[in-house]
Motif scaffolding. Structure first.
Motif, PDB file in Angstrom:
ATOM      1  N   TRP A 140      35.926 -14.764  41.713  1.00  0.00           N
ATOM      2  CA  TRP A 140      37.240 -14.541  41.101  1.00  0.00           C
ATOM      3  C   TRP A 140      37.603 -15.717  40.207  1.00  0.00           C
ATOM      4  CZ3 TRP A 140      39.363 -10.187  40.262  1.00  0.00           C
ATOM      5  CH2 TRP A 140      39.222  -9.138  41.159  1.00  0.00           C
ATOM      6  N   PHE A 141      37.276 -16.934  40.647  1.00  0.00           N
ATOM      7  CA  PHE A 141      37.508 -18.128  39.830  1.00  0.00           C
ATOM      8  C   PHE A 141      36.745 -18.023  38.510  1.00  0.00           C
ATOM      9  CE2 PHE A 141      35.927 -22.485  38.824  1.00  0.00           C
ATOM     10  CZ  PHE A 141      37.118 -22.977  38.309  1.00  0.00           C
ATOM     11  N   VAL A 142      35.488 -17.600  38.567  1.00  0.00           N
ATOM     12  CA  VAL A 142      34.692 -17.424  37.357  1.00  0.00           C
ATOM     13  C   VAL A 142      35.332 -16.370  36.456  1.00  0.00           C
ATOM     14  CG1 VAL A 142      32.464 -16.609  36.462  1.00  0.00           C
ATOM     15  CG2 VAL A 142      32.537 -18.152  38.451  1.00  0.00           C
ATOM     16  N   TYR A 143      35.675 -15.231  37.044  1.00  0.00           N
ATOM     17  CA  TYR A 143      36.266 -14.129  36.265  1.00  0.00           C
ATOM     18  C   TYR A 143      37.518 -14.598  35.515  1.00  0.00           C
ATOM     19  CZ  TYR A 143      38.814  -9.897  35.144  1.00  0.00           C
ATOM     20  OH  TYR A 143      39.525  -8.939  34.476  1.00  0.00           O
ATOM     21  N   TRP A 144      38.451 -15.204  36.238  1.00  0.00           N
ATOM     22  CA  TRP A 144      39.707 -15.620  35.615  1.00  0.00           C
ATOM     23  C   TRP A 144      39.491 -16.716  34.587  1.00  0.00           C
ATOM     24  CZ3 TRP A 144      44.087 -13.166  35.368  1.00  0.00           C
ATOM     25  CH2 TRP A 144      44.360 -12.186  36.317  1.00  0.00           C
ATOM     26  N   THR A 145      38.569 -17.625  34.815  1.00  0.00           N
ATOM     27  CA  THR A 145      38.282 -18.674  33.834  1.00  0.00           C
ATOM     28  C   THR A 145      37.792 -18.070  32.534  1.00  0.00           C
ATOM     29  OG1 THR A 145      37.778 -20.316  35.543  1.00  0.00           O
ATOM     30  CG2 THR A 145      36.854 -20.708  33.358  1.00  0.00           C
ATOM     31  N   VAL A 146      36.870 -17.128  32.625  1.00  0.00           N
ATOM     32  CA  VAL A 146      36.308 -16.513  31.425  1.00  0.00           C
ATOM     33  C   VAL A 146      37.367 -15.684  30.698  1.00  0.00           C
ATOM     34  CG1 VAL A 146      34.574 -14.880  30.563  1.00  0.00           C
ATOM     35  CG2 VAL A 146      33.951 -16.582  32.306  1.00  0.00           C
ATOM     36  N   VAL A 147      38.105 -14.873  31.426  1.00  0.00           N
ATOM     37  CA  VAL A 147      39.128 -14.031  30.794  1.00  0.00           C
ATOM     38  C   VAL A 147      40.213 -14.887  30.144  1.00  0.00           C
ATOM     39  CG1 VAL A 147      40.966 -12.359  31.272  1.00  0.00           C
ATOM     40  CG2 VAL A 147      38.679 -12.008  32.198  1.00  0.00           C
ATOM     41  N   ARG A 148      40.663 -15.931  30.839  1.00  0.00           N
ATOM     42  CA  ARG A 148      41.691 -16.821  30.275  1.00  0.00           C
ATOM     43  C   ARG A 148      41.162 -17.646  29.114  1.00  0.00           C
ATOM     44  NH1 ARG A 148      47.126 -17.022  32.467  1.00  0.00           N
ATOM     45  NH2 ARG A 148      47.036 -15.446  34.073  1.00  0.00           N
ATOM     46  N   SER A 149      39.854 -17.671  28.918  1.00  0.00           N
ATOM     47  CA  SER A 149      39.251 -18.350  27.776  1.00  0.00           C
ATOM     48  C   SER A 149      39.035 -17.390  26.610  1.00  0.00           C
ATOM     49  CB  SER A 149      37.909 -18.972  28.179  1.00  0.00           C
ATOM     50  OG  SER A 149      38.098 -19.978  29.140  1.00  0.00           O
ATOM     51  N   GLY A 150      39.435 -16.144  26.775  1.00  0.00           N
ATOM     52  CA  GLY A 150      39.230 -15.149  25.729  1.00  0.00           C
ATOM     53  C   GLY A 150      37.832 -14.577  25.741  1.00  0.00           C
ATOM     54  N   GLY A 151      37.137 -14.711  26.861  1.00  0.00           N
ATOM     55  CA  GLY A 151      35.752 -14.267  26.938  1.00  0.00           C
ATOM     56  C   GLY A 151      35.554 -12.985  27.708  1.00  0.00           C
ATOM     57  N   LYS A 152      34.283 -12.636  27.888  1.00  0.00           N
ATOM     58  CA  LYS A 152      33.882 -11.429  28.599  1.00  0.00           C
ATOM     59  C   LYS A 152      32.701 -11.774  29.501  1.00  0.00           C
ATOM     60  CE  LYS A 152      33.570  -9.551  24.245  1.00  0.00           C
ATOM     61  NZ  LYS A 152      33.265  -8.540  23.251  1.00  0.00           N
ATOM     62  N   LEU A 153      32.432 -10.913  30.451  1.00  0.00           N
ATOM     63  CA  LEU A 153      31.305 -11.075  31.370  1.00  0.00           C
ATOM     64  C   LEU A 153      30.461  -9.816  31.388  1.00  0.00           C
ATOM     65  CD1 LEU A 153      33.349 -12.552  34.318  1.00  0.00           C
ATOM     66  CD2 LEU A 153      31.427 -13.719  33.251  1.00  0.00           C
ATOM     67  N   THR A 154      29.144 -10.012  31.505  1.00  0.00           N
ATOM     68  CA  THR A 154      28.243  -8.893  31.790  1.00  0.00           C
ATOM     69  C   THR A 154      27.302  -9.336  32.898  1.00  0.00           C
ATOM     70  OG1 THR A 154      26.692  -9.556  30.046  1.00  0.00           O
ATOM     71  CG2 THR A 154      28.326  -7.873  29.472  1.00  0.00           C
ATOM     72  N   VAL A 155      26.869  -8.380  33.697  1.00  0.00           N
ATOM     73  CA  VAL A 155      25.958  -8.656  34.807  1.00  0.00           C
ATOM     74  C   VAL A 155      24.793  -7.680  34.724  1.00  0.00           C
ATOM     75  CG1 VAL A 155      25.703  -8.784  37.309  1.00  0.00           C
ATOM     76  CG2 VAL A 155      27.907  -9.361  36.264  1.00  0.00           C
ATOM     77  N   ALA A 156      23.579  -8.208  34.814  1.00  0.00           N
ATOM     78  CA  ALA A 156      22.380  -7.374  34.859  1.00  0.00           C
ATOM     79  C   ALA A 156      21.612  -7.729  36.124  1.00  0.00           C
ATOM     80  CB  ALA A 156      21.517  -7.607  33.628  1.00  0.00           C
ATOM     81  N   VAL A 157      21.271  -6.708  36.897  1.00  0.00           N
ATOM     82  CA  VAL A 157      20.488  -6.915  38.111  1.00  0.00           C
ATOM     83  C   VAL A 157      19.168  -6.177  37.941  1.00  0.00           C
ATOM     84  CG1 VAL A 157      20.367  -6.543  40.594  1.00  0.00           C
ATOM     85  CG2 VAL A 157      22.548  -7.164  39.542  1.00  0.00           C
TER      86      VAL A 157
END
Length: 190
Positions: A140-157
């Motif tokens: 959750w810390f990672v998610y909020w840091t990225v979103v509050r930075s104007g960024g996005k996340l993708t995950v590939a498994v």
């Protein structure tokens, strides 16, 4: 049962998460080469058993809030500590790619069994319930840091997990800045 060490770690992560939530300032330009070099040194010191491979350009900048380095450390440490590999020690790769438009992608990849679906849902910004929840607050810390930075996340498994943090290489557009600082919506993640 939660140990005292786990409880202390959970409390520290909760404080970091609270700091991200309170940070309403705009993202600032950051040099990635020094930030990621320091990050890799810290990970190697904390986890000498892990093989860490990097691909970091000499002069790449991104726009992010001040919590970027701890968030990337969280991703790297999670990858190392949760990777049990039958062929030996955990392997971690940290790579930086420039994308078309103005995006820079920081990829943190491991050779583990794959991030469980519940943990992937956190990085997708999906809410937890009492019956379904992740192992802690770190993602959750990672998610909020990225979103509050104007960024996005993708995950590939696939053969391991690759988490990609997408950040702007140019200033976050003024028209979109408040959208990035508001609560995240489902369209924050691609």
């Amino acid at each position: 049962m939660i140990s005292a060490d786990n409880l202390t770690e959970l409390g520290e992560t909760a404080r970091k998460l609270e700091n991200v939530a309170r940070d309403t300032g705009p993202p600032k330009r950051q040099e990635l080469d020094g930030l990621l070099s320091d990050l890799v040194s810290e990970l190697r010191e904390a986890h000498p058993e892990a093989e860490i491979d990097t691909g970091i350009p000499d002069s790449q900048t991104v726009f992010a809030n001040e919590h970027l380095k701890p968030a990337l450390y969280e991703l790297g440490e999670n990858a190392i500590t949760h990777t049990e590999h039958e062929d030996g020690d955990p392997e971690l790769e940290i790579r930086v790619h420039s994308d078309q438009d103005d995006w820079v992608v920081i990829e943190v990849a491991d050779n583990g069994a794959g991030l469980p679906e519940m943990e992937r849902n956190i990085l997708d910004g999906q809410m937890e319930s009492q019956l379904e929840h992740g192992q802690g607050l770190g993602l959750w810390f990672v998610y909020w840091t990225v979103v509050r930075s104007g960024g996005k996340l993708t995950v590939a498994v696939d053969e391991g997990t690759a988490i990609r943090v997408w950040l702007h290489s140019e200033d976050v557009p003024d028209d979109d800045l408040q959208w990035y600082l508001d609560l995240p919506a489902e369209n924050d993640i691609i």
